[in-house]
Write an enzyme that holds these catalytic residues in place. Structure first.
Site, PDB file in Angstrom:
ATOM      1  N   SER A  86       0.755  -1.258   0.144  1.00  0.00           N
ATOM      2  CA  SER A  86      -0.060   0.096   0.065  1.00  0.00           C
ATOM      3  C   SER A  86       0.690   1.519  -0.101  1.00  0.00           C
ATOM      4  CB  SER A  86      -1.011  -0.128   1.168  1.00  0.00           C
ATOM      5  OG  SER A  86      -1.849   0.920   1.059  1.00  0.00           O
ATOM      6  N   ASP A 212     -10.088  -5.811  -3.603  1.00  0.00           N
ATOM      7  CA  ASP A 212      -9.359  -4.734  -2.720  1.00  0.00           C
ATOM      8  C   ASP A 212     -10.244  -3.428  -2.936  1.00  0.00           C
ATOM      9  OD1 ASP A 212      -8.000  -2.770  -1.699  1.00  0.00           O
ATOM     10  OD2 ASP A 212      -6.042  -3.540  -2.499  1.00  0.00           O
ATOM     11  N   HIS A 240      -7.432  -6.108   0.622  1.00  0.00           N
ATOM     12  CA  HIS A 240      -6.271  -5.195   0.608  1.00  0.00           C
ATOM     13  C   HIS A 240      -4.743  -5.864   1.275  1.00  0.00           C
ATOM     14  CE1 HIS A 240      -4.358  -1.652   0.098  1.00  0.00           C
ATOM     15  NE2 HIS A 240      -4.158  -1.358   1.278  1.00  0.00           N
TER      16      HIS A 240
END
Length: 274
Positions: A86, A212, A240
């Site tokens: 991320s 996600d 995610h």
């Protein structure tokens, strides 16, 4: 396991072999990577790092993104495979562009080169959503992080278990400082790494979750087409944090990727959806 603390940046290292670095996402800390670190340490020297102001790392670095990158880069082992999740993936992508880091390979998990949407980038969150998080953060940091954790597990086949693991890492190792959280949101709002990605001449493995809700798999698909040497692994029924919900598949793909030569693809078996 050895534990080292620079004057402000906390990191832990385990294993022996070619170096690997793990960079976590917004609001989290290095504890989230414990299982992945242990699996990779069978073949690598694995260093996991608390980002500035997260976990046990201090907040000595200026909030300016470039100063944070310099601070991180100065504390990384050279010639490592950088694995970023991320926001950590965005940082890894930027660090890979720095000659002083001399990264060997790059793994981007649930990473988008541009977190917010725009006229020429339909794969991000609306800017208003991120600004709402910023407003909530100023009023109640804990509630804002809790909401973001729940967003991360939506759609994941192992949502409740993944959420518990995310929450436990914060309970055990410490939450991020509000100043660091705000600085991270600012990075996510303003980073546009599409041009930079086109110049990254390293082998790159992108890992994306089918469901996600934070960084869409379409963003990873588009990023894979920008990077000169990229492979994309899409994981069915993952959200995610696929390294938690689909740990065996992700670990297998990572070990195959780090064993492969500079221009060798990950074996097809590793890339087949779960």
């Amino acid at each position: 396991m050895s534990e080292r603390a620079s004057p402000a940046l906390y990191r832990e290292t385990r294993g022996h072999g070619e170096p690997v670095v793990l960079l976590h996402g917004w609001g989290m800390n290095l504890r989230i990577f414990d299982a992945l670190r242990d699996a990779l340490a069978s073949q690598h020297e694995v260093t996991s790092i608390d980002l500035p102001g997260h976990g046990r790392s201090g907040w000595d670095a200026p909030a300016d993104a470039q100063h944070q990158l310099e601070w991180l880069g100065a504390n990384l082992p050279r010639s490592a495979t950088l694995i970023g999740w991320s926001l950590g993936g965005q940082l890894a992508l930027q660090l890979a562009d720095r000659a002083a880091v001399a990264a060997r390979r790059l793994v981007l998990i649930a990473t988008s080169p541009r977190f917010v949407s725009s006229a020429d980038w339909p794969y991000g969150l609306p800017t208003s959503t991120l600004q709402r998080f910023g407003q909530q953060l100023a009023a109640d940091p804990d509630a804002t992080v809790a909401e973001f954790l729940e967003l991360q597990v939506r759609g994941s086949v192992a949502g409740p278990a993944v959420l518990e693991r995310l929450q436990r890492s914060l309970r055990e190792h410490g939450s991020a400082r509000p100043e660091a959280l705000q600085a991270g949101l600012t990075m996510l709002e303003h980073n546009d790494l599409r041009a930079l990605a086109r110049g990254i001449e390293l082998p790159v493995l992108l890992i994306a979750g089918q469901y996600d809700r934070v960084t869409s798999p379409q963003a990873a698909q588009a990023l894979s087409q920008m990077l000169p040497q990229a492979q994309l692994l899409k994981i069915r029924r993952a959200g995610h944090a696929p390294f938690l919900s689909h740990a065996a598949q992700v670990t297998s793909a990572l070990l195959d990727f780090t064993r492969a030569g500079a221009h060798t693809s990950v074996p097809r078996a590793a890339l087949r959806p779960a």
